[in-house]
Design an enzyme around this catalytic site. Structure first.
Site, short mmCIF file in Angstrom:
data_model
loop_
_atom_site.label_atom_id
_atom_site.label_comp_id
_atom_site.label_asym_id
_atom_site.label_seq_id
_atom_site.Cartn_x
_atom_site.Cartn_y
_atom_site.Cartn_z
CB CYS A 212 26.32 31.46 33.71
SG CYS A 212 25.99 32.22 35.29
CB CYS B 158 23.50 35.79 35.38
SG CYS B 158 23.48 34.14 36.00
#
Length: 143
Positions: A48, A50
């Site tokens: 992802c 993040c």
């Protein structure tokens, strides 16, 4: 279904360049975390944004700090599915989160960084949180 290994290899390489040891199997996880003494940081890696924009850069910054865990290990959620499931059993009191980081001291979780503590925060802020935990839990004190 696990992610394509070619997709995640650069993210794995980033962690091993930082000095993290990959835990690819349940046996690897149990060898690293079962009966562990001292301090160990477990990084649950992810594809992802993040992880790419926050967690891995934050960990890179934190590992430059003078006080660090004795060991850093990593599993890759969505790739090392059995190893990831097993590592999460070692910190079962915390909801599964990818990415996440667990700092263990003598086998007990003493600090946990959930995804929500990474998303929307700068790598510097996340690194500051980690280094504060390192200072508190990893520093060697004279007896």
């Amino acid at each position: 279904m696990p992610y394509d290994p070619r997709l995640v290899q650069p993210m794995r390489d980033e962690m091993t360049r930082l000095g993290a040891r990959e835990l690819l199997t349940v046996a690897d996880v149990d060898a690293a975390l079962g009966d562990s003494k001292g301090t160990i940081l477990v990084f649950v890696n992810s594809v992802c944004g993040c992880a790419a924009g926050g967690a891995r850069p934050a960990l890179a910054l934190a590992l430059q700090h003078g006080v660090r865990p004795q060991q850093v290990v990593t599993v890759f959620a969505g790739q090392d599915t059995e190893a990831t499931s097993r590592v999460r059993q070692y910190f079962a009191d915390y909801a599964p989160s990818s990415p996440s980081m667990a700092l263990l001291r003598d086998g007990e979780v003493v600090h946990f960084v959930h995804r929500h503590m990474i998303e929307g925060h700068s790598p510097v802020d996340v690194a500051r949180d980690l280094t504060t935990a390192f200072d508190r839990h990893c520093a060697v004190t004279a007896v």
